[in-house]
Design an enzyme around this catalytic site. Structure first.
Site, PDB file in Angstrom:
ATOM      1  N   LEU A 370       0.823  -1.209   0.000  1.00 19.42           N
ATOM      2  CA  LEU A 370       0.000   0.000   0.000  1.00 19.42           C
ATOM      3  C   LEU A 370       0.858   1.261   0.000  1.00 19.42           C
ATOM      4  O   LEU A 370       0.376   2.347  -0.293  1.00 19.42           O
ATOM      5  CB  LEU A 370      -0.917   0.018   1.232  1.00 19.42           C
ATOM      6  CG  LEU A 370      -2.221  -0.772   1.133  1.00 19.42           C
ATOM      7  CD1 LEU A 370      -2.891  -0.821   2.495  1.00 19.42           C
ATOM      8  CD2 LEU A 370      -3.156  -0.156   0.119  1.00 19.42           C
ATOM      9  N   ARG A 374      -0.238   5.104  -1.108  1.00 24.06           N
ATOM     10  CA  ARG A 374      -0.355   6.100  -0.047  1.00 24.06           C
ATOM     11  C   ARG A 374       0.795   7.080  -0.036  1.00 24.06           C
ATOM     12  O   ARG A 374       0.631   8.246   0.298  1.00 24.06           O
ATOM     13  CB  ARG A 374      -0.439   5.401   1.311  1.00 24.06           C
ATOM     14  CG  ARG A 374      -1.762   4.684   1.522  1.00 24.06           C
ATOM     15  CD  ARG A 374      -1.778   3.986   2.861  1.00 24.06           C
ATOM     16  NE  ARG A 374      -3.088   3.388   3.107  1.00 24.06           N
ATOM     17  CZ  ARG A 374      -3.297   2.434   3.997  1.00 24.06           C
ATOM     18  NH1 ARG A 374      -2.304   1.969   4.704  1.00 24.06           N
ATOM     19  NH2 ARG A 374      -4.507   1.950   4.181  1.00 24.06           N
ATOM     20  N   VAL A 495     -10.055   6.865  -1.570  1.00 23.88           N
ATOM     21  CA  VAL A 495      -9.342   5.633  -1.925  1.00 23.88           C
ATOM     22  C   VAL A 495      -8.115   5.415  -1.049  1.00 23.88           C
ATOM     23  O   VAL A 495      -7.642   6.322  -0.382  1.00 23.88           O
ATOM     24  CB  VAL A 495      -8.934   5.638  -3.416  1.00 23.88           C
ATOM     25  CG1 VAL A 495     -10.151   5.733  -4.306  1.00 23.88           C
ATOM     26  CG2 VAL A 495      -7.969   6.778  -3.711  1.00 23.88           C
ATOM     27  N   GLU A 496      -7.583   4.191  -1.086  1.00 25.64           N
ATOM     28  CA  GLU A 496      -6.418   3.773  -0.299  1.00 25.64           C
ATOM     29  C   GLU A 496      -6.647   4.003   1.192  1.00 25.64           C
ATOM     30  O   GLU A 496      -5.749   4.392   1.927  1.00 25.64           O
ATOM     31  CB  GLU A 496      -5.149   4.530  -0.762  1.00 25.64           C
ATOM     32  CG  GLU A 496      -4.803   4.375  -2.217  1.00 25.64           C
ATOM     33  CD  GLU A 496      -4.230   3.003  -2.540  1.00 25.64           C
ATOM     34  OE1 GLU A 496      -4.206   2.150  -1.646  1.00 25.64           O
ATOM     35  OE2 GLU A 496      -3.818   2.792  -3.678  1.00 25.64           O
ATOM     36  N   GLY A 497      -7.873   3.771   1.653  1.00 27.30           N
ATOM     37  CA  GLY A 497      -8.224   3.999   3.052  1.00 27.30           C
ATOM     38  C   GLY A 497      -8.875   5.357   3.196  1.00 27.30           C
ATOM     39  O   GLY A 497      -8.234   6.380   2.952  1.00 27.30           O
TER      40      GLY A 497
END
Length: 801
Positions: A370, A374, A495-497
């Site tokens: 990730l 991030r 997105v991405e958390g």
């Protein structure tokens, strides 16, 4: 004499705790010092005797364990909730970097001095100057919006020139570029088109490419990486779904190990049932990465005692029988995004990324990968938006006039534009330090900070841009230079958390475990099966932890009393940066103490106190951001303009950190402890003030000027001077205004005061020449500028919508 002896003892104790000595040495120094002080005042025997007793208890292991560490072990074992396998893997995944120093309360400035900001290699610079520029020239964001897709020429160029293989090693045909180069490339593309940037980002972030490189078998690498590198294979990764967004660990998708037929032979394989949503590039993908929970009820993978393996990742051709790629989603920006489904899809077990040996290890794989999304992709998009907001809003606020004055000179507008200027500078500084940290690994806490704070700064800057440009920014059309970044904001935030959960759960939640010098090891001992060995290990860790806490409390009190004026700073700190480094020393110690107090008082309950956790994460993040600003500022020759940008940004960072820490104290469950530590931290009140009106006016004025900072930020994005282009129209008009110098201002002022006669511009220009307001040579340049200025203000209109 007793008061003198007491003061000398406090100084001695401060020395011992400030420079944390070993337990044995510290004990000798304290006892010997107290004994010596009995000759100054006999009353010191009242301190020496209990101190000697405490030293005996602390240094005799069996006694210490019985009275101190073993009771603490049993108490914490009951208080701490059990750590799930998923949580453990998340905590163990990734690396740590400078953010760990800040968490310790004792930043190692010698280490910081040795950190060099990243530089592009010759190949990377050439790619940025040639291939990326060429791609940007092929992109028309308005046409993409109308077509809801990139042009065929842009798609072909992305594939042909290796934009999808930036992270893939050269041996497989990829570019093998550094994280910084990837970020610079994505930023430049994003400054031209968010849609194109997202399209290029996905294969280079959380996608099969990175997973294959790190974990794939040689056969899998040879099968897929060349195609991913040359664009003949388009990847997507199916992770999230209707019931698993930010909590990707809760995915309901199932894979059951069984025997089945593949290519005419019976093999051990996996029967998959899955339903994925929001998968970028899914509608055009040729290869699908898939995350699912693996079950092996018959023990076919070789371990008869293990049936539930947990999250596993596999790689499938998109046209494999049973896979259904649905119609497109509409995320607001027209990049390819859609669902993927499959029911009873049988695939060989060899299609697990890394082969059957990697069954059940998918969650850790995903967490470690990730970092690219991030730490590189989303911050790159945010940095581009922040820098483009700086450039376009600064130019437009000077071109646009209201009430006979540039709109950028109104203080209300400057309150917005000054923050746009500071954010543009901060985002570039932040990007450079983060990508430097990614060179040596994937620091999960740092990348969570980067994702959250970069996208939030993007949101602030773009929203301010919409306010300043106003109606000109609202009306969609090929002239609009702001709206598409505004439409992309929800994607970057989500997105991405999702940002809310990244802030409230991840930054401090992971930071406490990954960055605290002792906590993770202590938690592991609490859950160890061999209790005797666990208690022995815990005793050593616990004593070091106590020394760490008391040392930081001592440092905090000293820094608060002295405003950290005598604390250490980097050897290369100049007169501008020295005081800011000392303030980091103060706030780092305060943060470390607050973190330990929260962990000690709340224990496992802190995980549910998300508001407190979020505030501590904010403090940690702002300290990292401040370090990035100082590192970036120190990398350039000093100028008054850059000092103004850096000072404003630093004031913002420290004020935010201070506000978050004060809110943490104010809402701490123990009101007494909250008050006590607030008093210890801010002995003389709140020292870190937000930028004042003078700062706002200064930076709000500088964003309109063609300063060295503006030129520097323009070098990181795609700029053009084409008067028919949305950005080029504003930039070329702005440069025409700069070329005129004071002439336009002089003419406009005379015109506003009614000093010039005439009903038309030509008549007023002639009168201005006649009255000596301007020269004859200025007439044509002023006419040209006025026509371009007016054109710059116009919005698009259409026959039909």
């Amino acid at each position: 004499m007793f008061l003198l002896a007491l003061v000398l003892f406090i100084a001695l104790l401060t020395f011992v705790l400030y420079y944390p000595l070993s337990l044995a040495l510290g004990s000798v120094v304290v006892v010997a010092g107290l004994f010596a002080l009995t000759f100054v005042s006999p009353w010191m025997w009242l301190l020496l005797l209990p101190a000697a007793a405490a030293v005996v208890v602390l240094n005799l292991t069996d006694v210490r364990r019985k009275l101190l560490s073993d009771p603490a072990y049993h108490f914490l074992q009951k208080a701490m909730p059990p750590m799930s396998v998923t949580e453990r893997e998340a905590m163990e995944a990734g690396t740590t970097w400078w953010e760990k120093d800040l968490f310790s309360g004792r930043p190692d400035w010698k280490k910081f001095v040795d950190i060099e900001l990243p530089q592009l290699s010759e190949k990377e610079q050439s790619f940025l100057d040639n291939e990326v520029d060429e791609l940007c020239s092929l992109i028309d964001e308005w046409q993409i919006f109308e077509d809801q897709d990139l042009s065929p020429a842009a798609w072909e160029y992305l594939k042909k020139k290796g934009f999808f293989g930036l992270i893939i090693p050269e041996e497989f045909g990829g570019r093998d570029f550094s994280p910084y180069a990837q970020s610079r490339i994505m930023s430049k593309i994003a400054s031209r088109s968010v849609t194109a940037a997202v399209t290029a980002m996905v294969p280079n972030s959380l996608g099969p490419g990175e997973l294959l490189m790190k974990y794939g078998t040689e056969e899998q690498k040879n099968r897929w990486l060349p195609g991913l590198a040359d664009g003949s294979e388009i990847p997507c990764f199916g992770l999230t779904g209707p019931e698993a967004g930010s909590d990707a660990g809760s995915i309901p998708d199932i894979g059951v190990v069984c025997k089945g037929e593949f290519e005419g032979q019976e093999v051990v394989g996996i029967r998959l049932t899955f339903s994925k949503r929001w998968i970028t590039l899914a509608p055009v993908a040729t290869v699908v990465g898939l995350a699912f929970k693996l079950h092996d009820p018959e023990g076919l993978l070789g371990d008869s005692d293990k049936s539930d393996y947990g999250i596993t990742c596999a790689l499938l051709p998109a046209d494999y029988p049973g896979i259904e790629i649905g119609r497109r989603h509409n995320p607001g920006s027209p990049f390819m995004n859609g669902p993927i489904k499959g029911e009873d899809v049988f695939v060989p077990a060899e299609w697990i990324i890394g082969g059957p040996a990697m069954a059940g290890k998918g969650w850790r794989m995903l967490i470690e990968c990730l970092g690219a999304g991030r730490g590189v992709s989303l911050p790159a998009l945010s940095t581009a938006s922040g820098e483009m907001s700086y450039l376009t809003v600064g130019a437009y606020s000077r071109i646009r006039r209201q009430f006979n004055m540039e709109v950028g000179k109104f203080e209300g507008v400057q309150e917005a534009t000054a923050e746009v200027a500071a954010n543009g500078y901060t985002l570039e500084a932040f990007r450079q330090l983060v990508t430097r940290g990614l060179d040596g690994g994937a620091p999960s806490v740092m990348t969570a900070m980067a994702k959250y704070h970069a996208t939030e700064m993007m949101r602030t800057s773009v929203n301010h841009a919409m306010d300043v440009v106003s109606g000109r920014a609202i009306q969609l059309g090929p002239r609009n230079f702001t709206a598409f970044a505004y439409r992309a904001l929800p994607v970057a935030i989500t997105v991405e958390g999702a940002n809310i959960l990244t802030r409230s759960l991840m930054i401090f939640g992971q930071g406490a475990m990954r960055c605290h010098p002792y906590l993770f090891d202590e938690v592991q001992t609490l859950q160890a099966e061999d209790e005797d060995k666990a208690k022995e290990a815990f005793d050593k860790l616990f004593m070091r932890h106590l020394g760490h806490v008391f040392s930081n409390i001592t440092r905090l009190k000293l820094f608060s009393f002295t405003c950290a004026r005598f604390s250490p700073t980097p050897v290369n700190a100049d007169d501008f940066s020295k005081v800011w480094y000392q303030r980091i020393n103060h706030m780092s110690a305060a943060f470390a103490v607050a973190a330990d107090v929260a962990l000690g008082v709340l224990g496992g309950d802190l995980k549910r106190r998300e508001l407190l956790s979020a505030r501590l994460g904010d403090v940690h993040s702002q300290l990292f951001i401040a370090c990035s600003i100082l590192k970036f500022h120190g990398a350039h020759p000093r100028t008054a303009e850059e000092d103004a940008h850096a000072e404003y940004a630093l004031k913002q960072a420290f004020h935010k950190a201070q506000t978050s820490l004060q809110a943490f104290y104010a809402n701490f469950p123990s009101k007494f402890l909250g008050w006590a530590f607030k008093f210890a931290t801010f002995l003389w009140g709140s020292p870190y003030k937000a930028p004042n009106d003078s700062d706002i006016r200064k930076l709000g004025g500088l964003i309109m000027e063609d300063t060295s900072v503006r030129k520097m930020l323009a070098g990181y994005v795609y700029m053009n001077h084409n008067p028919e282009d949305a950005v080029g129209r504003v930039e070329s008009t702005y440069q025409l205004l700069n070329d005129l110098g004071d002439v336009w201002h002089t003419f406009s002022r005379a015109q506003a005061k009614g000093e010039l006669e005439g009903d038309t511009l030509d008549e007023r220009l002639d009168d201005a020449v006649a009255k000596g307001v301007i020269e004859q040579a200025d007439v044509e340049p002023l006419k040209t500028y006025d026509a371009r200025r007016y054109d710059c203000l116009l919005t698009d209109n259409f026959d039909k919508l």
